[in-house]
Design a protein around this motif. Structure first.
Motif, PDB file in Angstrom:
ATOM      1  N   ALA A 197       0.869  -1.300  -0.013  1.00  0.00           N
ATOM      2  CA  ALA A 197       0.030  -0.075  -0.075  1.00  0.00           C
ATOM      3  C   ALA A 197       0.831   1.249  -0.024  1.00  0.00           C
ATOM      4  O   ALA A 197       0.503   2.198  -0.575  1.00  0.00           O
ATOM      5  CB  ALA A 197      -0.893   0.093   1.536  1.00  0.00           C
ATOM      6  N   ALA A 198       2.010   1.133   0.764  1.00  0.00           N
ATOM      7  CA  ALA A 198       2.868   2.296   0.649  1.00  0.00           C
ATOM      8  C   ALA A 198       3.560   2.598  -0.349  1.00  0.00           C
ATOM      9  O   ALA A 198       3.727   3.632  -0.839  1.00  0.00           O
ATOM     10  CB  ALA A 198       3.985   2.195   2.027  1.00  0.00           C
ATOM     11  N   ALA A 199       3.790   1.259  -1.141  1.00  0.00           N
ATOM     12  CA  ALA A 199       4.556   1.607  -2.449  1.00  0.00           C
ATOM     13  C   ALA A 199       3.677   2.187  -3.639  1.00  0.00           C
ATOM     14  O   ALA A 199       4.426   2.707  -4.564  1.00  0.00           O
ATOM     15  CB  ALA A 199       4.886   0.042  -2.927  1.00  0.00           C
ATOM     16  N   VAL A 200       2.553   1.931  -3.391  1.00  0.00           N
ATOM     17  CA  VAL A 200       1.500   2.514  -4.418  1.00  0.00           C
ATOM     18  C   VAL A 200       1.128   4.066  -3.959  1.00  0.00           C
ATOM     19  O   VAL A 200       0.289   4.655  -4.787  1.00  0.00           O
ATOM     20  CB  VAL A 200       0.100   1.892  -4.968  1.00  0.00           C
ATOM     21  N   GLY A 201       1.529   4.452  -2.929  1.00  0.00           N
ATOM     22  CA  GLY A 201       1.482   5.778  -2.648  1.00  0.00           C
ATOM     23  C   GLY A 201       0.403   6.177  -1.445  1.00  0.00           C
ATOM     24  O   GLY A 201      -0.245   7.284  -1.422  1.00  0.00           O
ATOM     25  N   MET A 202      -0.262   5.064  -0.859  1.00  0.00           N
ATOM     26  CA  MET A 202      -1.177   5.479   0.056  1.00  0.00           C
ATOM     27  C   MET A 202      -0.730   5.802   1.474  1.00  0.00           C
ATOM     28  O   MET A 202       0.564   5.538   1.666  1.00  0.00           O
ATOM     29  CB  MET A 202      -2.134   3.969   0.044  1.00  0.00           C
TER      30      MET A 202
ATOM     31  N   ALA B  91       5.763  10.978  -4.262  1.00  0.00           N
ATOM     32  CA  ALA B  91       7.013  10.601  -4.898  1.00  0.00           C
ATOM     33  C   ALA B  91       6.813   9.011  -4.971  1.00  0.00           C
ATOM     34  O   ALA B  91       7.098   8.408  -6.249  1.00  0.00           O
ATOM     35  CB  ALA B  91       8.017  10.631  -4.143  1.00  0.00           C
ATOM     36  N   ARG B  92       6.378   8.124  -4.177  1.00  0.00           N
ATOM     37  CA  ARG B  92       6.236   6.772  -4.220  1.00  0.00           C
ATOM     38  C   ARG B  92       5.265   6.583  -5.139  1.00  0.00           C
ATOM     39  O   ARG B  92       5.410   5.238  -5.964  1.00  0.00           O
ATOM     40  CB  ARG B  92       5.705   6.085  -3.053  1.00  0.00           C
ATOM     41  N   ALA B  93       4.134   7.308  -5.383  1.00  0.00           N
ATOM     42  CA  ALA B  93       2.980   7.031  -6.360  1.00  0.00           C
ATOM     43  C   ALA B  93       3.648   6.661  -7.787  1.00  0.00           C
ATOM     44  O   ALA B  93       2.918   6.025  -8.482  1.00  0.00           O
ATOM     45  CB  ALA B  93       1.868   7.941  -6.427  1.00  0.00           C
ATOM     46  N   MET B 169      -0.740   2.936 -11.561  1.00  0.00           N
ATOM     47  CA  MET B 169      -0.231   4.367 -11.084  1.00  0.00           C
ATOM     48  C   MET B 169       0.623   4.902 -11.982  1.00  0.00           C
ATOM     49  O   MET B 169       1.213   6.304 -11.969  1.00  0.00           O
ATOM     50  CB  MET B 169       0.526   4.436  -9.797  1.00  0.00           C
ATOM     51  N   GLU B 170       0.591   4.349 -13.263  1.00  0.00           N
ATOM     52  CA  GLU B 170       1.460   5.052 -14.318  1.00  0.00           C
ATOM     53  C   GLU B 170       2.866   5.154 -14.012  1.00  0.00           C
ATOM     54  O   GLU B 170       2.990   6.740 -14.052  1.00  0.00           O
ATOM     55  CB  GLU B 170       0.661   6.355 -15.143  1.00  0.00           C
ATOM     56  N   PRO B 171       3.483   4.566 -13.305  1.00  0.00           N
ATOM     57  CA  PRO B 171       4.834   4.720 -12.723  1.00  0.00           C
ATOM     58  C   PRO B 171       6.030   5.078 -13.881  1.00  0.00           C
ATOM     59  O   PRO B 171       5.763   4.767 -15.054  1.00  0.00           O
ATOM     60  CB  PRO B 171       5.224   3.495 -12.038  1.00  0.00           C
ATOM     61  N   ARG B 172       6.771   6.033 -13.377  1.00  0.00           N
ATOM     62  CA  ARG B 172       8.091   6.388 -14.196  1.00  0.00           C
ATOM     63  C   ARG B 172       9.090   5.392 -14.356  1.00  0.00           C
ATOM     64  O   ARG B 172       9.856   5.198 -15.202  1.00  0.00           O
ATOM     65  CB  ARG B 172       8.600   7.525 -13.703  1.00  0.00           C
TER      66      ARG B 172
END
Lengths: 321, 256
Positions: A197-202, B91-93, B169-172
């Motif tokens: 969850a953290a890795a996808v930005g939550m 940033a993580r997104a 998330m359309e990551p880079r």
């Protein structure tokens, strides 16, 4: 040694299954069970006979008071106290469990201290403590802490009514137990999911609300059901601080009429009835919540479970399921 | 050839767990659209380094930039300051990550696993998020399983859902942390196929792997880590066929 055709036809001596009669095997007999069963049956019959024939049970009086106004009023107070104390307990439990998880040492430590203090002292002692709060703080004030001025000052005896004291005592005690139950539920969710969850930005709050708590609920709900049933019975402690719940309603009657046993039976019947209702409800809930995804046939969703969990944690615009 | 600034820059990453210094100063640059495979024995610090890139581990020293922006820090004067949670999450997104143990959300359907982050983090409308999720599931070959729960899928299918979840998330850049190590041998191929097709589409990828064959075939650069440092790096043909370092030779002799 060579087998001869004679040996084969010789029967039982060489082949243990030769000449077997058709039909199922004979079951092993358990005489011990019959003895134990007879003893228990005797005790039950004797007990039932006593209950019916002993006039001291005063069954007509039980019938007379079972639905009397005073007793039903006491039942309502018991139900109300169970609900409100449990609400305080669950709310506190979630907050304290989250505090224990905090990176802030002071928050985690004070949560731990709360759990230790309130689990280590009997609920009855806590109730009496709250009831006598005015001896500690005669005036309850709202103002600037330490040496600042007070804006409002009220006699503690006016605020801490018996019912408030019972709510505080039972609710705070319950909170300590619920905190451990909630914490266990949170820990049951694999940490990898939180990382994902953290890795996808939550954010941590989003992760808690959408990922951790919905899954923790499956672990939290069954023991919480037990706590509610326990709380229903613990409310009888409030009779000590003159809350007129079920037990003290019964007491008020029998101190007047000296019909102690029948009124205790009246109270017990009500406790049994209420507990049975809660137990049935708990079973229904567990059947839906406790069922794991693995048991579901492939492709089938579990509408009730998802509906419950989603409604509990739904927030505007981000509802899934 | 004057190239663009690299998509990922890691500078002098140090990380210590208690008494163990896991990373002793790792530098890495990955250009846009390139695939870097990190190989090495377990305990070499590969996974920890990968987790520093999206700040799942906070480096003790050093920093990471993705797409020219610092991850987890902001420069104030001559020092780096940790940023607030919201900024770190933003940033993580933009950095996708795939884990060894899939880490799918067990209480959500496959579709919800892929659609939830765009709705929560990117504030995408539910319908749009689901449409994108369906397209991504189709891409990893799981369009028919969108209503299943993770435990009803094989490991290979779960890992492909996890890849779709990261792509949503359309990551880079995509990080793969031993994405096939937990899979039964017959399921490794389907996941590697998805990764290969991602690489062909020009996704920037950092892949920690034990699949030497994949590294040889897909990587633009192979990095060999040992004892918390990069021992050797170069094109796969060079590193995997004719390694200069003795430690690389020993490692390859053991795994090939």
């Amino acid at each position: 040694m060579t087998r001869t055709p004679e040996a084969d036809t010789a029967g039982a001596s060489s082949d243990p299954l030769a000449g077997l009669a058709p039909g199922p095997p004979v079951a092993l007999r358990h005489p011990g069970r019959w003895v134990a069963g007879s003893v228990v049956l005797f005790i039950l019959v004797w007990f039932g006979y006593t209950v019916v024939t002993n006039p001291n049970f005063q069954w007509p009086i039980v019938g007379h008071y079972l639905f009397s106004r005073e007793i039903v009023a006491g039942v309502l107070v018991t139900i109300q106290l169970t609900i409100s104390a449990m609400a305080i307990g669950v709310t506190l439990g979630v907050i304290v469990a989250l505090m224990r998880q905090s990176d802030n040492r002071l928050l985690a430590w004070s949560a731990q201290a709360y759990i230790v203090c309130f689990r280590a002292t009997p609920a009855l002692v806590q109730l009496i403590f709250w009831f006598n709060l005015s001896a500690l703080f005669p005036l309850i004030t709202i103002g600037v802490p330490f040496f600042g001025p007070d804006f409002i000052a009220v006699n503690a005896n006016l605020i801490i009514t018996p019912l408030i004291a019972a709510n505080l005592g039972l609710g705070l005690c319950e909170g300590a137990y619920m905190a451990e139950i909630v914490r266990g539920g949170i820990l049951s969710v694999d940490a990898g999911q939180r990382e994902a969850a953290a890795a996808v930005g939550m954010t941590r709050a989003q992760t808690m609300r959408k990922v951790v708590l919905p899954q923790a609920l499956r672990v939290i709900i069954p023991p919480t059901g037990n706590q509610i049933i326990g709380m229903l019975k613990y409310t009888s402690l409030a009779s000590v601080i003159s809350v007129t719940e079920l037990l003290s309603s019964a007491e008020l009657i029998y101190t007047r009429t000296f019909e102690t046993i029948p009124l205790l039976i009246v109270a017990s019947l009500w406790y049994v009835a209420l507990t049975s209702v809660l137990t049935a409800g708990q079973r229904v809930l567990e059947r839906h919540v406790g069922r794991s995804h693995t048991d579901a046939p492939a492709g089938r969703v579990l509408p009730f479970r998802l509906a419950v969990i989603n409604n509990l944690f739904a927030s505007r615009g981000a509802r899934l399921g | 050839m004057a190239s663009n600034p690299p998509m990922v820059v890691a500078r002098d990453i140090h990380k210590r767990f208690g008494a163990v210094e896991v990373l002793k100063g790792v530098d890495l640059e990955v250009e846009l659209g390139k695939v870097v495979c990190i190989i090495g024995a377990s305990g070499a610090g590969k996974s920890t380094f990968l987790r520093c890139i999206n700040h799942l581990e906070r480096p003790d020293l050093g920093y990471v930039m993705v797409g020219g922006e610092l991850v987890g820090y902001r420069r104030v004067g001559r020092r780096l300051h940790e940023v607030k949670e919201r900024e770190l999450c933003a940033a993580r997104a933009g950095i996708g990550m795939v884990f060894q143990r899939f880490n799918l959300f067990q209480h959500m359907t496959v579709l919800d696993n892929v659609a939830i982050a765009p709705t929560l983090v990117r504030r995408l409308a539910r319908g749009a998020a689901e449409a994108r999720a369906r397209a991504l599931l189709d891409r990893v070959g799981l369009a028919a399983k969108d209503g299943r729960y993770p435990r009803q899928l094989s490991g290979g299918e779960q890992q492909r859902v996890a890849i779709a979840r990261a792509l949503a998330m359309e990551p880079r850049v995509m990080l793969f942390d031993e994405a096939t190590s937990a899979l039964d041998p017959e399921l490794v191929g389907e996941v590697l196929d998805v990764m290969r097709s991602l690489a062909e589409d020009g996704m920037t990828m950092i892949v920690v792997t034990h699949e030497i064959g994949f590294a040889r075939e897909v990587a633009d650069e192979v990095v060999f880590m040992d004892g918390g440092v990069i021992a050797e790096r170069g094109p796969p043909a060079e590193i995997l066929r004719a390694p200069k370092s003795e430690r690389t030779r020993e490692f390859l002799a053991r795994v090939l």
